[in-house]
Design a protein around this motif. Sequence first.
Motif, short mmCIF file in Angstrom:
data_model
loop_
_atom_site.label_atom_id
_atom_site.label_comp_id
_atom_site.label_asym_id
_atom_site.label_seq_id
_atom_site.Cartn_x
_atom_site.Cartn_y
_atom_site.Cartn_z
N PHE A 80 2.63 3.94 -1.53
CA PHE A 80 2.03 3.58 -2.81
C PHE A 80 2.68 4.27 -3.99
N SER A 106 -1.05 3.88 7.44
CA SER A 106 -2.32 3.23 7.11
C SER A 106 -3.44 4.26 7.09
N ARG A 107 -4.53 3.97 6.39
CA ARG A 107 -5.63 4.92 6.35
C ARG A 107 -6.19 5.15 7.76
N ASP A 143 -13.67 9.55 7.47
CA ASP A 143 -13.24 9.09 6.15
C ASP A 143 -14.40 9.28 5.18
N ASP A 145 -14.01 8.30 1.89
CA ASP A 145 -13.82 7.29 0.85
C ASP A 145 -14.25 5.92 1.37
N PRO A 150 -11.68 -0.09 -5.64
CA PRO A 150 -10.62 -0.40 -4.67
C PRO A 150 -9.61 0.74 -4.52
N GLU A 151 -9.29 1.42 -5.62
CA GLU A 151 -8.36 2.54 -5.55
C GLU A 151 -8.95 3.67 -4.71
N ALA A 154 -8.86 3.00 -1.12
CA ALA A 154 -7.50 3.14 -0.61
C ALA A 154 -7.06 4.59 -0.54
N HIS A 461 -3.80 10.77 2.31
CA HIS A 461 -2.36 10.60 2.14
C HIS A 461 -1.58 11.91 2.25
#
Length: 476
Positions: A80, A106-107, A143, A145, A150-151, A154, A461
């Motif tokens: 990203f 990927s997450r 997780d 989040d 949307p951010e 992600a 990330h």
Amino acid sequence: MSQPSSTRPADSPRLEVTVGPVAHGGHCVARHEGRVIFVRHAIPGETVEIALTENDADAKFWRADVTKVLVASPERVPHFWPEADALRAAARNAAPVGGAEFGHVSRKGQLELKTAVVREQLERLGGLAADRIDALFAAGVEDVDTAGTPEQLAGLGWRTRVGFAVTPSGKLGMHAHRSHDVHPIREMPLALPAINDLGLWELDFTGIERVEVAAPANGSGVLVLLAPDAQLSEKAAGAAVKRVARALAALETPPSVARWNPENGAVEVASGRGWVRETTEDHEFRVTGDGFWQIHRRAPKVLTDAALGALLQGGYLDDGAQVADLYAGAGLFTAPLADAVGPDGHVLSVEGSPGTSRDARKNLHASAQVEIVQGRVEKVLGTASRASQTAAGQRHSFDAVVLDPPRAGAGKAVVRALAATSPSAIAYVSCDPAAFARDVKYFANAGWALESLRAFDLYPHTHHVETVALLVPAKG
């Protein structure tokens, strides 16, 4: 071992390797002709081309960055952030900036990698059997989040604090991994919008060496800390800070600005104030300068719910309980602990940083049941346990302890001192799986056992992960 390198990928030896398992620290393990290579920006199972970044002939292992993917993992996604993307950086003969080393995964894949790291550290360094880890850690890394924009879903826009370097030409930048090189950036996608909205990359930071930005998730105002180049005269350093402060004051929503000394944490306000106001559902906290606060916007709630929830569920935080908050910072855990034990209880809050300890005194001045002590944890525990011996010679016994050490962990001396005070339970909050696992082993040697364990992806990330464990005296 070689020192951090500034070698460009085009000048580095290239190899083709098949990538093995993930390892602690943000890399995977590969082998070439019997040599272990720690490879960043890879995913287990991939076949990749790598550029060696540290490859001394007598080194025990080498380090490398991926420059080309030959056989990709199903979990590989486009990065990203161009400046942190190893593949795009290699194409322009540069190294990627640090800070988003799992951005190509990927997450779902990130959670799996972090779960594998926690498990491996607990087994290898913590000495736990695989079946015990299975029982404790069936949920894996969670997780946080799972709701929001949307951010945010992600894994972006979560950092409330970001540190930047400055390029030789005065532009805001970040270091490449294990390198002195500073690469200019034009965004920081992991940061809250309030940080990116400042547009710091448009400013001239000549004369400034480091820039720290704090933006509370409650929107109460941004603080920019400026550390002048240590080589400048006092007059030149002061002029550099004033020039940047004037530029920031001209913004539509100007932040507070302060000169900052990274060596001692001293803050000299240039405009606004030298602290930020952090809040939780029930409390407000003043955090001065670069004082510690959890980085992820949701971390304060996630961690207090997990740590205090474990203690409450075990019955260790009844009204009137005697508890301790070690490495207490500005009081994130101390405040709800004080609520839990009530006015008849007692909370010993220990913090090593003088500035942060002063913040804690301001934040908790109305809580008479809180005793705030500034000093090294192992020394304070030793003094407290001796001073609180009864006439019968018995040491004071905590009902519960919250232990939230820095990344290096608590260490053997703190574990020994804490065990000597005979608490009934310890909620251990850690941001480093290796340090946590080593401390689990120290606790085991002192007669303690892991009762429960959760882990949270509070650093999307990146390779970092936060764990919250409940330790209790071993049975039998």
